[in-house]
Design an enzyme around this catalytic site. Structure first.
Site, PDB file in Angstrom:
ATOM      1  N   GLU A   1     -36.543  14.115 -18.687  1.00 49.00           N
ATOM      2  CA  GLU A   1     -36.001  15.962 -18.736  1.00 49.00           C
ATOM      3  C   GLU A   1     -34.937  16.084 -18.812  1.00 49.00           C
ATOM      4  OE1 GLU A   1     -38.402  18.604 -18.938  1.00 49.00           O
ATOM      5  OE2 GLU A   1     -39.419  16.812 -19.876  1.00 49.00           O
TER       6      GLU A   1
ATOM      7  N   ASP B   1     -14.487  10.478 -47.717  1.00 47.59           N
ATOM      8  CA  ASP B   1     -16.465  10.597 -47.738  1.00 47.59           C
ATOM      9  C   ASP B   1     -16.294  11.714 -47.573  1.00 47.59           C
ATOM     10  OD1 ASP B   1     -17.814   7.869 -47.143  1.00 47.59           O
ATOM     11  OD2 ASP B   1     -16.593   7.706 -45.269  1.00 47.59           O
TER      12      ASP B   1
ATOM     13  N   ARG C   1     -16.754   3.506 -37.371  1.00 47.91           N
ATOM     14  CA  ARG C   1     -16.515   3.538 -39.589  1.00 47.91           C
ATOM     15  C   ARG C   1     -14.726   4.227 -39.479  1.00 47.91           C
ATOM     16  NH1 ARG C   1     -17.943   7.008 -42.535  1.00 47.91           N
ATOM     17  NH2 ARG C   1     -17.639   5.972 -44.269  1.00 47.91           N
TER      18      ARG C   1
ATOM     19  N   PRO D   1     -29.223  17.608 -25.930  1.00 48.51           N
ATOM     20  CA  PRO D   1     -29.714  18.008 -27.511  1.00 48.51           C
ATOM     21  C   PRO D   1     -28.830  19.536 -26.518  1.00 48.51           C
ATOM     22  CG  PRO D   1     -32.193  18.096 -25.445  1.00 48.51           C
ATOM     23  CD  PRO D   1     -30.424  17.015 -25.323  1.00 48.51           C
TER      24      PRO D   1
HETATM   25  N1  SAM Z   1     -35.358  18.160 -21.045  1.00 53.89           N
HETATM   26  C1  SAM Z   1     -34.162  18.020 -21.591  1.00 53.89           C
HETATM   27  C2  SAM Z   1     -33.831  19.737 -22.465  1.00 53.89           C
HETATM   28  O1  SAM Z   1     -34.963  20.179 -22.869  1.00 53.89           O
HETATM   29  O2  SAM Z   1     -32.641  19.764 -23.096  1.00 53.89           O
HETATM   30  C3  SAM Z   1     -34.453  17.175 -22.785  1.00 53.89           C
HETATM   31  C4  SAM Z   1     -34.427  15.630 -22.394  1.00 53.89           C
HETATM   32  S1  SAM Z   1     -34.697  14.485 -23.278  1.00 53.89           S
HETATM   33  C5  SAM Z   1     -36.822  14.657 -23.849  1.00 53.89           C
HETATM   34  C6  SAM Z   1     -34.150  13.232 -23.202  1.00 53.89           C
HETATM   35  C7  SAM Z   1     -32.855  12.694 -23.532  1.00 53.89           C
HETATM   36  O3  SAM Z   1     -32.510  12.481 -24.166  1.00 53.89           O
HETATM   37  C8  SAM Z   1     -32.110  13.755 -23.043  1.00 53.89           C
HETATM   38  O4  SAM Z   1     -31.272  13.224 -21.650  1.00 53.89           O
HETATM   39  C9  SAM Z   1     -30.372  13.365 -23.594  1.00 53.89           C
HETATM   40  O5  SAM Z   1     -29.231  12.211 -23.778  1.00 53.89           O
HETATM   41  C10 SAM Z   1     -31.564  12.900 -24.956  1.00 53.89           C
HETATM   42  N2  SAM Z   1     -31.067  13.423 -25.852  1.00 53.89           N
HETATM   43  C11 SAM Z   1     -32.456  14.197 -26.731  1.00 53.89           C
HETATM   44  N3  SAM Z   1     -32.404  15.222 -28.222  1.00 53.89           N
HETATM   45  C12 SAM Z   1     -30.871  14.727 -28.379  1.00 53.89           C
HETATM   46  C13 SAM Z   1     -29.657  15.168 -28.648  1.00 53.89           C
HETATM   47  N4  SAM Z   1     -30.395  16.027 -29.827  1.00 53.89           N
HETATM   48  N5  SAM Z   1     -28.444  15.493 -28.999  1.00 53.89           N
HETATM   49  C14 SAM Z   1     -28.219  14.256 -28.090  1.00 53.89           C
HETATM   50  N6  SAM Z   1     -29.383  14.084 -26.764  1.00 53.89           N
HETATM   51  C15 SAM Z   1     -30.501  14.027 -27.107  1.00 53.89           C
END
Ligand code: SAM
Length: 249
Positions: free
Chosen positions: A115, A168, A153, A88
């Site tokens: 995490e 698209d 795609r 994220p």
């Molecule tokens: N503790 C992290 C933070 O606050 O940045 C979030 C960890 S999340 C619970 C667990 C995993 O989900 C991340 O390491 C990532 O690989 C994936 N993930 C969660 N949200 C995501 C998003 N919006 N885009 C891409 N990957 C995401």
């Protein structure tokens, strides 16, 4: 194009790989895809892939050794691939990013859980970090599928109809025009007559107008960045005159 996905849940990718365009792309050899089980790169009887965070606090962190081992194994198989961490905190993924990725020979996706991953792996073994939106999911598997789906795609021939992805939404900075199919009348509403006229020029102009208006109504932010053609400017002026006439009664 070759995809490797490093995950503790490789089974999640079975359904993704066995339907529709993704399945066809695999069958035709346009892509290869392998979900690598991170546990196979973990040491010890329990093959542990996570541990408690230094400094305390809640949650677990993905251990560096299995991740580094899995990434390096994938890299030795796909020497020209880019390694992307789903996170994220990454750069926002969008259609322009999908177009860039579609030119690569291969992508190795690293799916975080808990995490996230130990920072040292991020520093040494990750080329780029992508986010699919400003919300937090439980793992990187769904984001990896989202990115792969958008990229696959765009691979020539993957859709079967070269026209489809070029028209698209976002491909030319606008949302795509409205679509209609049979029946001609549905619950008292009929299809815009021009679409049945067979007049290609008028149909193209109707679709462009539909794209402009939909983008204005749904995503005006896209229009602010746009350089308009003369035809588009003319359409916007006509539409603005039409709205003005409604206001004046
Ligand atoms: N503790 C992290 C933070 O606050 O940045 C979030 C960890 S999340 C619970 C667990 C995993 O989900 C991340 O390491 C990532 O690989 C994936 N993930 C969660 N949200 C995501 C998003 N919006 N885009 C891409 N990957 C995401």
């Amino acid at each position: 194009m070759d995809f490797r996905i490093i995950t503790i849940f490789p089974g999640m990718f079975d359904a993704f790989a066995s339907h529709g365009i993704i399945r066809r792309a695999l069958e035709s050899g346009r892509i290869t895809m392998e979900a690598m089980d991170l546990r196979e790169y973990a040491e010890g009887r329990h093959r542990v892939t996570d541990d408690r965070p230094y400094g305390g606090g809640s949650g677990m962190v993905m251990k560096p050794e299995p991740l580094a081992g899995a990434i390096r194994s994938a890299r030795s198989a796909l020497t020209n691939a880019k390694t992307l961490l789903l996170s994220p905190q990454g750069r926002p993924f969008n259609q322009a990013e999908a177009r860039k990725l579609a030119h690569l020979e291969g992508i190795i996706f690293v799916c975080g859980r808990y995490e996230g991953v130990d920072e040292r792996v991020f520093e040494t073994d990750i080329d780029d970090e992508l986010s699919i939106g400003d919300y937090v999911l439980t793992g990187g598997e769904l984001p990896a599928m989202v990115v792969m789906d958008a990229v696959i795609r765009l691979i020539p021939g993957a859709l079967g109809n070269e026209q489809s992805s070029g028209e698209d939404s976002f491909s030319d900075g606008l949302l795509e025009h409205a679509h209609y199919t049979r029946p001609y009348v549905f619950e008292g509403k009929d299809v815009p007559g021009v679409l049945l006229s067979g007049h290609h020029g008028e149909i193209r102009a109707w679709r462009l107008r539909s794209s402009l208006i939909r983008t204005f109504l749904k995503r005006p932010d896209l229009l602010e960045k746009r350089t308009y053609t003369d035809e588009e400017k003319q359409m916007l002026r006509e539409w603005s005159r039409y709205l003005g006439s409604l206001a004046d009664g």
